[in-house]
Design a protein around this motif. Structure first.
Motif, short mmCIF file in Angstrom:
data_model
loop_
_atom_site.label_atom_id
_atom_site.label_comp_id
_atom_site.label_asym_id
_atom_site.label_seq_id
_atom_site.Cartn_x
_atom_site.Cartn_y
_atom_site.Cartn_z
N ASP A 232 0.83 -1.21 0.00
CA ASP A 232 0.00 0.00 0.00
C ASP A 232 0.86 1.26 0.00
O ASP A 232 0.57 2.22 -0.70
N ASP A 233 1.94 1.24 0.80
CA ASP A 233 2.85 2.38 0.83
C ASP A 233 3.53 2.57 -0.51
O ASP A 233 3.72 3.69 -0.98
N GLN B 51 2.12 6.64 -6.99
CA GLN B 51 1.13 7.65 -7.39
C GLN B 51 1.68 9.06 -7.21
O GLN B 51 1.42 9.95 -8.00
N ALA B 52 2.46 9.27 -6.15
CA ALA B 52 3.04 10.59 -5.89
C ALA B 52 4.13 10.94 -6.89
O ALA B 52 4.39 12.11 -7.14
N PHE C 253 12.62 5.22 -9.73
CA PHE C 253 12.49 6.18 -8.65
C PHE C 253 13.34 5.74 -7.48
O PHE C 253 13.48 4.54 -7.21
N LEU C 254 13.88 6.69 -6.74
CA LEU C 254 14.52 6.42 -5.47
C LEU C 254 13.59 6.91 -4.38
O LEU C 254 13.10 8.03 -4.42
N GLU C 255 13.36 6.05 -3.41
CA GLU C 255 12.48 6.38 -2.30
C GLU C 255 13.19 7.32 -1.34
O GLU C 255 14.32 7.07 -0.93
N SER C 256 12.54 8.38 -1.04
CA SER C 256 13.05 9.36 -0.10
C SER C 256 11.83 9.97 0.57
O SER C 256 10.78 9.34 0.61
#
Length: 168
Positions: A4-5, A11-12, A105-108
């Motif tokens: 979910d996260d 989406q962001a 994408f890199l999560e930050s």
């Protein structure tokens, strides 16, 4: 990251005119193996070994050298930073296939666009099945690929369908 996260994160990160078709995170060990064997990692390791050897030889024959100590600190620091980058990349990378492009994408705190490729530039994907259930997908036109993805055959099908619809 939880499913979910991960969905909220994707989406962001995608643009308003795009629709996410597929997303996933790579298996950490695949990223680690690739980056650990890369030329830049080998170069950093070689520089650190040479700096250590030069320091040992210098201390043995001439005494301490401030400049060589600084070189040693920089070389070892670069190796440590390289391994930190590999760890960060392996844990925070997210592959996203949208209706218009393939994005890494890199999560930050918010999604950071690491690499982006339009679908018409990807070319014919080549799937390499892994024995552990994770597949590697090579994209020769961009000289990159997706490492350690679950259900790579579904991703290949999506890429082929999207590339055919782009050319029509």
């Amino acid at each position: 990251m939880h499913e979910d996260d991960l969905k909220e994160f994707v989406q962001a990160g995608v643009r308003a005119d795009e629709e996410p078709l597929w997303f996933g995170q790579p298996q950490f060990s695949r990223i680690w193996q690739r980056e650990y064997r890369s030329r830049i990692t080998k170069l950093f390791l070689l520089a650190a070994v040479l700096a250590v050897l030069l320091n040992i030889i210098t201390v043995t024959f001439f005494g301490l050298s401030t400049i060589l100590n600084i070189v040693l600190i920089v070389a070892i620091g670069s190796v440590i930073l390289r391994f930190c980058w590999i760890y960060y990349l392996g844990r925070r990378l997210v592959y996203v296939l949208t209706s218009k492009r393939l994005v890494f994408f890199l999560e930050s705190a918010k999604p950071i666009e690491y690499k982006s490729f339009p679908l018409d530039k990807l070319g014919e994907p080549k799937l390499a099945r892994g024995t552990d259930g994770y597949d590697d997908l090579a994209l020769p036109n961009i000289k990159d690929g997706l490492l350690g993805v679950l259900d790579g055959s579904r991703l290949v099908t999506l890429l082929q369908v999207k590339s055919r619809s782009e050319t029509l």
